[in-house]
Design a protein around this motif. Structure first.
Motif, PDB file in Angstrom:
ATOM      1  N   TYR A 199     -33.977 -25.551   6.012  1.00  0.00           N
ATOM      2  CA  TYR A 199     -34.419 -24.167   6.048  1.00  0.00           C
ATOM      3  C   TYR A 199     -35.719 -24.129   6.847  1.00  0.00           C
TER       4      TYR A 199
ATOM      5  N   GLN B 195     -39.368 -21.476   7.675  1.00  0.00           N
ATOM      6  CA  GLN B 195     -40.149 -20.311   7.244  1.00  0.00           C
ATOM      7  C   GLN B 195     -41.333 -20.117   8.163  1.00  0.00           C
TER       8      GLN B 195
ATOM      9  N   ARG C 281     -37.910 -17.618   3.616  1.00  0.00           N
ATOM     10  CA  ARG C 281     -37.310 -18.858   4.078  1.00  0.00           C
ATOM     11  C   ARG C 281     -35.845 -18.590   4.451  1.00  0.00           C
ATOM     12  N   GLU C 282     -35.419 -19.127   5.589  1.00  0.00           N
ATOM     13  CA  GLU C 282     -34.060 -18.864   6.050  1.00  0.00           C
ATOM     14  C   GLU C 282     -33.308 -20.166   6.285  1.00  0.00           C
ATOM     15  N   LEU C 283     -31.999 -20.093   6.068  1.00  0.00           N
ATOM     16  CA  LEU C 283     -31.146 -21.243   6.302  1.00  0.00           C
ATOM     17  C   LEU C 283     -31.040 -21.523   7.799  1.00  0.00           C
TER      18      LEU C 283
END
Length: 117
Positions: A37, A39, A45-47
């Motif tokens: 992930y 951020q 937070r992103e995959l």
């Protein structure tokens, strides 16, 4: 207690490459899923990429064709090969391991990736 230790971040010019590593303190085969992930300040937070149950892989649309997730079960390590990096890839990258029984998400400490234009 599971420990995930990331390495490989740094500063790179746009178009360059980096490889992130995530070493786990126990067998990565014991986790239902593992992935990366990222951020940036002020954002969630992103995959980025992950191995799902059944060993299928998932990628964020923004990194498809440029990033590759891989694993070495013998070394209990997951990798993220990042090619054709763009300034918008700048972020702190976190390794994640998901345990389902009992449910728990483990996170590494994060590694900074900075892509200059």
């Amino acid at each position: 207690q599971v420990q995930l230790v990331e390495s490989g971040g740094g500063l790179v010019q746009a178009g360059g490459s980096l490889r992130l590593s995530c070493a786990a303190s126990r067998s990565i085969s014991s986790f239902a899923a593992m992935g990366w992930y990222r951020q940036t300040p002020g954002k969630e937070r992103e995959l980025v990429a992950a191995f799902s149950p059944g060993a299928t892989t998932t990628y964020a649309d923004s990194v498809k064709g440029r990033f590759t997730i891989s694993r070495d079960n013998a070394k209990n390590t997951v990798y993220l090969q990042m090619d054709s990096l763009k300034p918008e890839d700048t972020a702190v990258y976190y390794c994640n391991a998901r345990q389902v029984v009992p449910f728990r998400d483990y996170w590494g400490q994060g590694t900074q990736v900075t892509v200059s234009s």
